[in-house]
Write a protein that holds these residues in place. Structure first.
Motif, PDB file in Angstrom:
ATOM      1  N   LYS A 141       0.472   7.495   0.666  1.00  0.00           N
ATOM      2  CA  LYS A 141       1.227   6.368  -0.609  1.00  0.00           C
ATOM      3  C   LYS A 141       2.406   5.919   0.132  1.00  0.00           C
ATOM      4  CE  LYS A 141      -1.152   9.122  -4.368  1.00  0.00           C
ATOM      5  NZ  LYS A 141      -0.797   9.791  -5.524  1.00  0.00           N
ATOM      6  N   GLU A 165      -0.570   0.340   1.847  1.00  0.00           N
ATOM      7  CA  GLU A 165      -1.975  -0.115   1.802  1.00  0.00           C
ATOM      8  C   GLU A 165      -2.287  -1.165   2.985  1.00  0.00           C
ATOM      9  OE1 GLU A 165      -3.278  -1.315  -2.105  1.00  0.00           O
ATOM     10  OE2 GLU A 165      -2.459   0.525  -3.087  1.00  0.00           O
ATOM     11  N   THR A 166      -1.514  -1.852   3.046  1.00  0.00           N
ATOM     12  CA  THR A 166      -1.726  -3.133   4.107  1.00  0.00           C
ATOM     13  C   THR A 166      -0.754  -2.828   5.468  1.00  0.00           C
ATOM     14  OG1 THR A 166      -0.010  -4.564   3.048  1.00  0.00           O
ATOM     15  CG2 THR A 166      -2.123  -4.750   2.211  1.00  0.00           C
TER      16      THR A 166
END
Length: 126
Positions: free
Chosen positions: A9, A38-39
């Motif tokens: 996270k 996430e990216t």
């Protein structure tokens, strides 16, 4: 004995380090920059949005160690331009209760990883 703290996270480390290390009841975090976990792309739309991403990354690391910003006793803020201090401080301050906010230093530096504008690290205790 130390316990390594890592979470998906928050951004994966981009070097030979971990997101945080827990020693006894004390958590030492690595500096967080505005990478979207996430990216792994930088979030640099504005200094406020950049700072919010940094704080959200730090929140994820704290949560991985079963802590919150209330556990933080010391913050270090590194900024590329002291003229951004007020904007960074406003976003940063929204994550703390002013009465119990941690000790802190804010330092302007010549350059930060990936040429970001702000990096924050923390020490927290249970």
């Amino acid at each position: 004995m130390k316990t390594i703290i890592n979470t998906s996270k928050a951004p994966a480390p981009i070097g030979p380090y971990n997101q945080a290390v827990l020693v006894g009841n004390t958590l030492y975090t690595s500096g967080q920059i505005a990478l979207n976990p996430e990216t792994m792309e930088l979030v640099l739309d504005s200094i406020e949005i950049e700072t919010k991403q940094v704080m959200e990354n730090m929140k994820a690391v704290l949560e991985a160690a079963n802590m919150t910003f209330e556990n933080v006793i010391k913050s270090s803020i590194f900024i590329a331009d002291m003229n951004d201090f007020a904007k960074i401080n406003t976003v940063y301050g929204a994550y703390f209760d002013e009465a119990t906010a941690p000790a802190r230093e804010t330092v302007q530096v010549a350059c930060l990883p990936k040429n970001v504008n702000v990096e924050i690290s923390m020490i927290a205790i249970k």
